[in-house]
Design a protein around this motif. Structure first.
Motif, mmCIF file in Angstrom:
data_model
loop_
_atom_site.group_PDB
_atom_site.id
_atom_site.type_symbol
_atom_site.label_atom_id
_atom_site.label_comp_id
_atom_site.label_asym_id
_atom_site.label_seq_id
_atom_site.Cartn_x
_atom_site.Cartn_y
_atom_site.Cartn_z
ATOM 1 N N GLN A 44 0.807 -1.217 0.000
ATOM 2 C CA GLN A 44 0.000 0.000 0.000
ATOM 3 C C GLN A 44 0.841 1.269 0.000
ATOM 4 O OE1 GLN A 44 -0.340 -2.643 1.881
ATOM 5 N NE2 GLN A 44 -2.482 -3.159 2.300
ATOM 6 N N ALA A 45 2.136 1.151 0.275
ATOM 7 C CA ALA A 45 2.977 2.339 0.417
ATOM 8 C C ALA A 45 3.040 3.152 -0.873
ATOM 9 C CB ALA A 45 4.382 1.943 0.865
ATOM 10 N N ARG A 46 3.062 2.487 -2.015
ATOM 11 C CA ARG A 46 3.168 3.230 -3.280
ATOM 12 C C ARG A 46 1.907 4.055 -3.527
ATOM 13 N NH1 ARG A 46 6.674 0.113 -7.847
ATOM 14 N NH2 ARG A 46 6.821 2.280 -8.520
ATOM 15 N N GLY A 47 0.753 3.458 -3.294
ATOM 16 C CA GLY A 47 -0.484 4.203 -3.467
ATOM 17 C C GLY A 47 -0.604 5.347 -2.486
ATOM 18 N N ASN A 48 -0.160 5.127 -1.248
ATOM 19 C CA ASN A 48 -0.213 6.193 -0.255
ATOM 20 C C ASN A 48 0.679 7.363 -0.649
ATOM 21 O OD1 ASN A 48 -2.088 5.249 1.630
ATOM 22 N ND2 ASN A 48 -0.571 3.918 2.605
ATOM 23 N N ALA A 49 1.863 7.069 -1.197
ATOM 24 C CA ALA A 49 2.763 8.133 -1.638
ATOM 25 C C ALA A 49 2.125 8.953 -2.762
ATOM 26 C CB ALA A 49 4.095 7.549 -2.095
ATOM 27 N N ALA A 50 1.499 8.278 -3.702
ATOM 28 C CA ALA A 50 0.859 8.982 -4.816
ATOM 29 C C ALA A 50 -0.305 9.836 -4.340
ATOM 30 C CB ALA A 50 0.384 7.975 -5.858
ATOM 31 N N ARG A 51 -1.101 9.316 -3.410
ATOM 32 C CA ARG A 51 -2.243 10.096 -2.901
ATOM 33 C C ARG A 51 -1.774 11.296 -2.083
ATOM 34 N NH1 ARG A 51 -4.311 4.746 -3.068
ATOM 35 N NH2 ARG A 51 -3.494 4.154 -1.031
ATOM 36 N N ASN A 52 -0.667 11.137 -1.378
ATOM 37 C CA ASN A 52 -0.111 12.261 -0.628
ATOM 38 C C ASN A 52 0.360 13.360 -1.571
ATOM 39 O OD1 ASN A 52 1.232 13.536 1.831
ATOM 40 N ND2 ASN A 52 3.006 13.156 0.525
ATOM 41 N N HIS A 193 -4.610 2.092 8.564
ATOM 42 C CA HIS A 193 -3.881 0.856 8.254
ATOM 43 C C HIS A 193 -3.251 0.306 9.533
ATOM 44 C CE1 HIS A 193 -4.037 1.525 3.874
ATOM 45 N NE2 HIS A 193 -3.697 2.772 4.112
ATOM 46 N N PRO A 194 -3.988 0.087 10.604
ATOM 47 C CA PRO A 194 -3.355 -0.336 11.857
ATOM 48 C C PRO A 194 -2.589 -1.648 11.731
ATOM 49 C CG PRO A 194 -5.741 -0.610 11.954
ATOM 50 C CD PRO A 194 -5.450 0.195 10.730
ATOM 51 N N GLU A 195 -3.023 -2.483 10.805
ATOM 52 C CA GLU A 195 -2.365 -3.778 10.647
ATOM 53 C C GLU A 195 -0.983 -3.652 10.007
ATOM 54 O OE1 GLU A 195 -4.467 -3.003 6.758
ATOM 55 O OE2 GLU A 195 -4.799 -2.576 8.880
ATOM 56 N N LYS A 197 1.195 -0.989 10.730
ATOM 57 C CA LYS A 197 2.034 -0.076 11.505
ATOM 58 C C LYS A 197 3.377 -0.713 11.876
ATOM 59 C CE LYS A 197 1.947 2.929 15.590
ATOM 60 N NZ LYS A 197 3.212 2.472 16.204
ATOM 61 N N ASP A 198 3.335 -1.888 12.493
ATOM 62 C CA ASP A 198 4.576 -2.503 12.964
ATOM 63 C C ASP A 198 5.502 -2.831 11.809
ATOM 64 O OD1 ASP A 198 3.620 -2.299 15.525
ATOM 65 O OD2 ASP A 198 2.995 -4.401 15.671
ATOM 66 N N GLU A 199 4.948 -3.359 10.721
ATOM 67 C CA GLU A 199 5.768 -3.725 9.567
ATOM 68 C C GLU A 199 6.438 -2.495 8.958
ATOM 69 O OE1 GLU A 199 5.239 -5.741 5.107
ATOM 70 O OE2 GLU A 199 3.531 -5.605 6.481
ATOM 71 N N THR A 200 5.683 -1.413 8.840
ATOM 72 C CA THR A 200 6.238 -0.196 8.230
ATOM 73 C C THR A 200 7.343 0.388 9.090
ATOM 74 O OG1 THR A 200 4.101 0.276 7.194
ATOM 75 C CG2 THR A 200 5.666 2.102 7.383
ATOM 76 N N GLU A 201 7.097 0.520 10.384
ATOM 77 C CA GLU A 201 8.096 1.112 11.268
ATOM 78 C C GLU A 201 9.341 0.234 11.364
ATOM 79 O OE1 GLU A 201 6.002 1.918 14.904
ATOM 80 O OE2 GLU A 201 5.368 3.908 14.198
ATOM 81 N N ALA A 202 9.141 -1.095 11.379
ATOM 82 C CA ALA A 202 10.287 -2.003 11.459
ATOM 83 C C ALA A 202 11.135 -1.922 10.197
ATOM 84 C CB ALA A 202 9.802 -3.434 11.682
ATOM 85 N N GLN A 248 -12.219 8.033 -2.895
ATOM 86 C CA GLN A 248 -12.126 7.868 -1.448
ATOM 87 C C GLN A 248 -11.526 6.513 -1.104
ATOM 88 O OE1 GLN A 248 -12.804 10.479 0.820
ATOM 89 N NE2 GLN A 248 -12.611 11.401 -1.211
ATOM 90 N N GLU A 249 -10.193 6.507 -1.032
ATOM 91 C CA GLU A 249 -9.445 5.301 -0.701
ATOM 92 C C GLU A 249 -8.810 5.457 0.675
ATOM 93 O OE1 GLU A 249 -7.364 3.863 -4.612
ATOM 94 O OE2 GLU A 249 -7.266 6.058 -4.508
ATOM 95 N N ARG A 250 -8.435 4.336 1.273
ATOM 96 C CA ARG A 250 -7.721 4.409 2.539
ATOM 97 C C ARG A 250 -6.389 5.125 2.327
ATOM 98 N NH1 ARG A 250 -7.129 -0.813 6.121
ATOM 99 N NH2 ARG A 250 -6.221 -1.703 4.224
ATOM 100 N N SER A 251 -5.989 5.862 3.337
ATOM 101 C CA SER A 251 -4.804 6.701 3.211
ATOM 102 C C SER A 251 -3.871 6.493 4.392
ATOM 103 C CB SER A 251 -5.205 8.183 3.130
ATOM 104 O OG SER A 251 -4.064 9.013 3.219
ATOM 105 N N GLY A 252 -2.578 6.636 4.129
ATOM 106 C CA GLY A 252 -1.579 6.570 5.184
ATOM 107 C C GLY A 252 -1.118 7.937 5.635
ATOM 108 N N PHE A 253 -1.890 8.981 5.279
ATOM 109 C CA PHE A 253 -1.494 10.346 5.637
ATOM 110 C C PHE A 253 -2.688 11.141 6.150
ATOM 111 C CE2 PHE A 253 1.822 9.145 2.697
ATOM 112 C CZ PHE A 253 2.961 9.738 3.217
ATOM 113 N N TYR A 254 -2.457 11.892 7.235
ATOM 114 C CA TYR A 254 -3.348 12.987 7.605
ATOM 115 C C TYR A 254 -2.825 14.245 6.916
ATOM 116 C CZ TYR A 254 -5.942 10.574 11.268
ATOM 117 O OH TYR A 254 -6.769 9.723 11.946
#
Length: 261
Positions: A44-52, A193-195, A197-202, A248-254
């Motif tokens: 999901q990181a690529r889509g989140n970057a594009a939406r940001n 994307h709470p599921e 969080k740990d993977e991204t930060e790690a 309206q998609e899920r987003s990794g950014f406020y």
């Protein structure tokens, strides 16, 4: 355009957030060490970057269309067209933009890719957001701080852990802005994307890149004392002012835009 040239060497042995982000956006200005981090991130990181980035385009265009003709963009990242100055100068050709970033590869590209229209101007400073006073001092050479300035902090502050005082740094920058200025901010979050969080930060931690995703209540203080522009502090796909609504998609950014009173 002027560019500070400190003679810095690009360290290709360590990943850099700007180059990881470049890979996520489909760019070519990154190295194997950056690709390794990016490829381990959730899909999901690529889509989140594009939406940001799409939010940055919408917010910058709206500000330019409403009379703001000065922009200070900190954490510029690898130039990816359209860049902020291209968006705003398409609306206001005389707009002035100061870019700042701490990755030497951005410095390398600045003169070639961050080129202003003849009616306006761009400037670039190699600097870290942890040096807010130095950035503001440099920006005063091109921007008139007696008139409104739009301060852009896009996908930046989640790379500052709490002990580096991201709220205080932001306040120092905002306090330098005159009334009628704006803060344009996006910040990484796992609230949708709470599921992941740990993977991204790690993954970032393994690359020696600190990452502090924050909840909505932790992002709100960045706008303390500012008047939030509608629709307020929302997810990246929810912020728009004109034209068709984004999907309206899920987003990794406020994201949000706040006006300095």
């Amino acid at each position: 355009m002027t560019v500070d040239k400190p003679g810095l060497r690009i360290d290709t042995s360590k990943p850099h957030p700007a180059r990881v982000y470049d890979w996520l956006l489909g760019g070519k200005d990154n190295y194997p060490v950056d690709q390794q981090v990016a490829e381990r991130l959730p899909a999901q990181a690529r889509g989140n970057a594009a939406r940001n980035r799409a939010f940055m385009h919408r917010a910058s265009a709206w500000l330019a269309g409403n009379g703001v003709d000065q922009f200070l963009d900190i954490g510029t990242g690898i130039p990816t067209e359209p860049n902020l100055h291209q968006v705003v100068q398409d609306i206001t050709p005389s707009a002035r933009i100061v870019y700042a970033d701490n990755d030497p590869i951005v410095l390398r590209h600045a003169e070639a890719l961050l080129i202003s229209r003849p009616e306006g101007a761009t400037d670039y400073i190699h600097a870290d957001v942890r040096q807010p006073e130095a950035i503001v001092e440099h920006a005063r050479g091109l921007l008139d701080f007696d008139r409104p300035v739009a301060l852009s902090l896009i996908a930046l502050l989640h790379f500052l852990p709490d002990d580096e005082d991201p709220y205080g740094i932001t306040r120092t920058l905002v306090d330098a802005l005159p009334s009628g200025s704006f803060l344009v901010l996006s910040h990484g979050t796992a609230d949708q994307h709470p599921e992941l969080k740990d993977e991204t930060e790690a993954t970032y931690k393994k690359g020696a890149i600190p990452l502090r995703m924050r909840t909505r209540s932790e992002v709100e203080p960045f706008f303390e004392g500012l008047e939030l522009v509608d629709p307020g502090l929302v997810f990246a796909t929810q912020w728009y002012r004109e034209g068709p609504a984004p999907a309206q998609e899920r987003s990794g950014f406020y994201v949000g835009v706040g006006r300095v009173r």
